[in-house]
Design an enzyme around this catalytic site. Structure first.
Site, PDB file in Angstrom:
ATOM      1  CG  ASP B 130      -6.734  92.041 -72.365  1.00 45.73           C
ATOM      2  OD1 ASP B 130      -5.481  92.118 -72.479  1.00 45.73           O
ATOM      3  OD2 ASP B 130      -7.300  91.798 -71.278  1.00 45.73           O
ATOM      4  CE  LYS B 193     -10.069  89.520 -70.358  1.00 45.66           C
ATOM      5  NZ  LYS B 193      -9.789  90.964 -70.590  1.00 45.66           N
ATOM      6  CE  LYS B 229      -7.736  89.917 -67.548  1.00 42.14           C
ATOM      7  NZ  LYS B 229      -7.466  91.226 -68.185  1.00 42.14           N
TER       8      LYS B 229
END
Lengths: 494, 293, 293
Positions: B130, B193, B229
């Site tokens: 991430d 995300k 996400k």
């Protein structure tokens, strides 16, 4: 598992398989309905003079809910006399501040009984409970609340003029927003000091009867509002009654013209809110996803039973494929079905007659050579339903482009230039509303200036508010409902 | 690069409409089970210890022992230094190890450091990385910089899936969210995300909708699926279901699994479990009956 | 020997031109002593149709002018009328007025034009509104001209009636076709000469002479006419106009004012031939006190 999936065919989204929504029906246990309704005249529920009743049907089940009186000229006459008497003896003399208090009471009771009214509206008219709950009923209450406040402030609305009520108003409302249209008509009339005889639509009389109960429970003086049920004959008797001073009608342009003619030889004032065939215009520089949602709201709101529905879509050629693709995908997620289910997007078509009319237009569209596309959703076996439908490759001369269908049917055309789209958008006898989608402010104002329509939604569509005047140009009628301008039809200025 | 325009009011109206969906009975139970399987259990704090990470890994595999048939969480998300430990704890449970990298959460470092950070995480066994984008560069209009940085990190990821954190709470407008989404997808993101969880607001429904629509449009154009996400701020089962409704009606059912959709959340799991317990027992639940890790 | 006077030929005023009626017909106007004053064109339905075409063509540009510009043009009309007062006084006297009354009427006509010139850029402010809707939208309502207006001028007035009706119509951005008083038509055509020298674009005002009984059914049934103003009391004519108006839902206004009174001038006359247009637009709420992303 690979992180990226590439397919050779045109990528397609799947909205049908997998996780879905279970039925979520709104309960109808708490509502109270009589087996039979008469008229509401002079503060009383009374039997019809002719003793005749007709059934009111739930269009989602085709079953009878109740029956209502078939009014005739005698009933209208009683109602007009009651309204006249209440006007002369009570309402005209009452200070505006006191009239306003009654309207505030009505607004409050509508809010208190909102759930019951929503359920009845959906049962009787077929619209989804989501819409009657979130739009129709709250807006009806808001209209009474808004006009309540005007009752003692009218001298501020019209500079340099003395304001007087018109007298007795005869009001005829349609079946697409039964309670809301009653509120649109009754609230400004009463605020300005007039009394009312209202005829609800034949297929949707029940919330008007509940509204009558609300007037009674609010202690509104007898005769200030009278409601006579019935069909077009009662409507005609009302329009032609010499005892009324004003006609307010919402409905088809054909009937509007008949009414205009019927009162031509009289001094009756009139407001007509008639049909439409609105252009909804999407430019290439629009926020496309929100525009697509605007198309959906424009044509599928209330099953398309909306006079201001955005039933003619104009998409700029450079984005036409994308917009249509997104529109189709969005349509696949629309749920058509039981109006009482909280997840229903598109409920039942209001009547068998209307469904037949829509189906006729679908046939005409195909026969004219347009390409029809409908969403793939399941629809119930019983009841009157129509899948959301679009027509591609249509042209200005097609009947589905020219005539008001009053159903979930969208005719799509493309355009290249601003000039072209303005010309096409205005190329209709109607002029009720229009939509414009572009991120460019100066373009919006160009379009809003040039489109000949009474309501322009820029980067939005089908928004309504009691403070916002609504009404048409050209054959879409005249006079405004809502806002300060909505007072004008109900006053004489001296 | 041309980016689609966004009208904020329209987005919020659309979100409000999603939220009128009524999810009841069996579809609620099914939805909650899907949601729970999408959770990335996360601990990203300065005070993280091996003990804390171990507990989280256990929790990810055994969300609620009293309830048979509850899926595991999708992943455990930790700092790079804990990746090795998490990998060992999770073994072959199927729960993935995700690691933040690239000078998380601010991203204020050199590319060399970010690449080293990423490689360390991947070499330690991370299944997913991430990363954060350089918001300062983005807001200065240096979109090429942002694009190139993502490409470099993607190259450093090797087989690991790359989630690109836009930190939407710092992007100020939905137009920026859309533009950042497009840059990230084109530069090689496997997932986009919303947030680090360190900046308020974190995930919101309007932001998520804009990102889902960007993913859909990229899919229309290329046929390539990108994951989504939302992270931070999603703590109740009800809101989680609203997110699933958004996914279902924007991208369709292909995205309704933990390969394509994740919740970055820690406290969400317990609220979902309480709801599931209520649905099966008919009794409203209390927090003390669900383990807090 | 006394000079032989040049007599004026009274023609129609259509699209900025002074054509004779296409029908070739005329009627002879006599004074009180049955002496011929002039031959007057007996306008036909075809003349009316041509005038509608001219008016429609002029509508876009006239309604699109700035209000300030329209104000100046109306003021210019007043200037032109002022400088030609003598001619109108003579004509009024020819048609039966006393000198004092004729002088008064012409002066009043000038003043009325000045009055409405002043309203051109003000009535919008009186009749518009900003509407505080209960959602995140900016909403405002403004008056816009109805379009092509057919006017049946009062029979008992040659100048002031016509001016009092035309001025508010064009002040509001409409275009019109006026049918002059059948009994007293002289001033209408001379007024057309004033208009023609007043910077008023061709077609904005068109003036016909002829028989009311012959023309009103066409005036009220023409599908490209948006409104009819009828000044008079003939119930049969009113009924006919109102019934025909329903063909395309024309707006019909019946005026029975004494145009010599100052009460017969007010902005509500402008408002009659206006439509209210309401526009909605979303208001973004990002920023202080609003939504954050």
């Amino acid at each position: 598992m690979t992180t990226k999936t590439k397919s050779s065919a045109k990528p397609k989204l799947d909205f049908t398989s997998g996780w879905g929504y279970a039925p979520a029906p709104e309960s109808s246990e708490h509502i109270k309905l009589e087996k039979r309704y008469g008229h509401f005249i002079n503060g009383q529920f009374v039997k019809p003079s002719g003793g005749k009743y007709f059934p009111t049907i739930n269009p989602s089940t085709e079953k009878q809910i109740s029956e209502v009186a078939l009014g005739d000229a005698r009933d209208i006459d009683k109602a007009v006399k009651a309204a006249r008497s209440a006007y002369e003896k009570v309402w005209k003399k009452m200070p505006g501040s006191e009239r306003g208090k009654y309207l505030y009471r009505v607004a409050r009771i509508i809010q208190e009984r909102a759930r019951e009214l929503s359920v009845i509206e959906s049962m009787d008219g077929g619209k989804s409970i989501r819409e009657s709950r979130d739009i129709d009923i709250p807006l009806a209450a808001a209209h009474f609340f808004y006009y309540a406040g005007w009752a003692d402030k009218l001298e501020y609305a019209f500079p340099n003029r003395k304001v007087e009520p018109v007298g007795v108003a005869g009001q005829i409302i349609p079946w697409n927003f039964p309670l809301l249209m009653a509120a649109w008509k009754i609230a400004p009339a009463l605020a300005c000091g007039n009394t009312v005889v209202l005829k609800p639509a034949e297929t949707t009389p029940l919330t008007a009867m509940k509204l009558a109960e609300i007037f009674r429970d609010a202690g509104l003086p007898p005769g200030v509002v009278n409601i006579v049920n019935g069909d077009g004959r009662a409507g005609a008797a009302l329009v032609n009654h010499p005892g009324i001073d004003k006609v307010a009608f919402t409905g088809s342009t054909d009937v509007g013209k008949i009414i205009q003619k019927a009162i031509a030889g009289t001094k009756k004032k009139a407001t007509l809110e008639l049909g439409g065939k609105a252009a909804n215009i999407i430019f290439e520089d629009a926020a496309i996803d929100q525009a697509v949602e605007g198309i959906i709201n424009g044509i599928f709101f209330n099953q398309g039973h909306v006079c201001c529905a955005g039933s003619r879509l104009f998409v700029q050629e450079s984005v036409a494929d994308l917009v249509i693709r997104k529109l189709k995908d969005r349509m696949q997620t629309l749920i058509v079905g039981d109006p009482m289910d909280k997840n229903t997007d598109i409920g039942a078509i209001n009547s068998k007659e209307q469904l037949e009319k829509i189906n006729d237009y679908l046939k005409i569209g195909v026969e004219e050579g347009a390409e029809m596309w409908q969403s793939g959703c399941a629809i119930p076996k019983n009841g009157y339903y129509c899948r959301p439908t679009i027509f591609l490759h249509v042209s200005q001369s097609h009947r589905i482009v020219q005539e008001e269908i009053f159903g979930p049917v969208l005719a799509i055309q493309t355009f290249r230039t601003v000039d072209e789209v303005i010309e096409k958008a205005n190329n209709t006898p109607f002029g009720l509303s229009a939509g414009v989608w572009t991120d460019k402010g100066s373009k919006i104002f160009n379009l809003t200036n040039k489109l000949r329509a009474g309501v322009i939604w820029a980067n939005t569509y089908n928004k309504f508010d009691p403070t916002s005047p609504f009404g048409g140009y050209k054959e879409s009628g005249f006079g405004r409902e809502g806002g300060l301008h909505g007072l004008m039809p109900y006053v004489n200025l001296k | 690069m041309k980016s689609s325009l966004i009208d904020q009011v329209g987005v919020e109206e659309r979100v409000a409409r999603f939220n009128t969906r009524s999810i009841k009975k069996q579809s609620k139970v099914e939805g909650l089970k899907i949601a729970i399987s999408m959770i990335d259990l996360t601990t990203l704090e300065g005070k993280d210890t091996e003990g804390k990470v171990r507990q989280l890994c256990y929790k990810a595999q055994h969300l609620h022992v009293d309830m048979p048939g509850v899926p595991t969480a999708a992943a455990v998300c930790v700092y790079p230094t804990f990746v090795k430990l998490a990998k060992k704890e999770l073994g072959n449970s199927g729960v993935k190890v995700a690691s933040v990298a690239t000078a998380f959460p601010s991203g204020q470092s050199t590319l060399a450091v970010k690449i080293a950070d990423t490689k360390f995480a991947v070499e330690s066994g991370a299944d997913e990385v991430d990363m954060v984008i350089s918001r300062g560069e983005f807001l200065s209009g240096n979109y090429n910089f942002v694009f190139d940085e993502i490409s470099e990190i993607k190259a450093a990821c090797g087989p690991a899936r790359l989630k690109v954190i836009l930190e939407t709470g710092e992007l100020a407008t939905l137009d920026n969210v859309r533009r950042a989404s497009e840059i990230a997808m084109r530069a090689g993101a496997d997932f986009i995300k919303t947030s680090t969880g360190k900046i308020q607001p974190a995930a919101t429904q309007p932001v998520t909708l804009v990102m889902l629509e960007a993913i859909r449009d990229y899919y229309y154009e290329t046929g390539i699926m990108i994951g989504m996400k939302p992270a931070g701020g999603i703590s109740t089962a009800k809101v989680a279901l609203q997110y699933l409704v958004m996914v279902r009606e924007t991208l369709g059912n292909a995205w309704l699994n933990n390969h394509w959709f994740r919740f970055g959340a820690s406290s969400l799991a317990n609220d979902i479990l309480m709801q599931l317990a209520k649905e099966s027992s008919g009794v409203y639940q209390g927090g003390d009956y669900f383990s807090k890790d | 020997m006394a000079r032989i006077e040049i007599l004026k030929t009274y023609k129609l005023y259509i699209g900025g031109q002074f054509p004779r009626t296409e029908s070739g017909r005329y009627y002879t106007l006599l004074d009180k002593k049955n002496k011929v004053i002039a031959d007057i064109c007996l306008g036909s339905r075809k003349d009316f149709r041509n005038a509608v075409v001219a008016a429609r063509a002029a509508f876009g540009a006239w309604s699109g002018r700035t209000a300030y510009n329209r104000a100046q043009i109306l003021y210019r009309i007043a200037e032109m009328l002022e400088t030609r007062k003598a001619q109108f006084i003579v004509e009024l006297i020819q048609q039966g007025s006393t000198k004092i009354n004729a002088e008064k009427e012409v002066a009043l006509a000038v003043d009325r034009l000045v009055y409405y010139a002043g309203w051109c850029d003000k009535f919008q402010q009186i009749f518009s509104s900003v509407n505080p809707v209960a959602s995140s939208h900016f909403n405002f309502s403004v008056p816009e001209p109805t379009g092509v207006v057919a006017v049946v001028a009062p029979q008992d007035s040659s100048l002031i009636g016509l001016v009092s009706i035309i001025a508010p119509i064009i002040a509001g951005g409409n275009v019109c076709i006026a049918l002059a008083s059948e009994k007293m038509p002289l001033c209408s055509i001379t007024f057309a000469e004033v208009l023609a020298t007043s910077d008023l674009a061709a077609g904005v005002v068109n003036i016909l002479t002829g028989k009311t009984s012959e023309l009103i059914s066409h005036m009220s049934s023409h599908m490209d006419v948006n409104a009819v103003v009828y000044a008079g009391k003939d119930q049969k004519e009113i009924l006919l106009i109102k019934e025909n108006a329903t063909l395309n839902v024309k707006r019909v206004f019946v005026y029975q004012n004494d145009w010599n009174k100052t009460e017969s001038q007010n902005p509500y006359f402008i408002f009659d031939a206006q439509e209210i247009k309401t526009t909605w637009h979303p208001i973004e709420s990002i920023g202080v006190g609003g939504a954050k992303y």
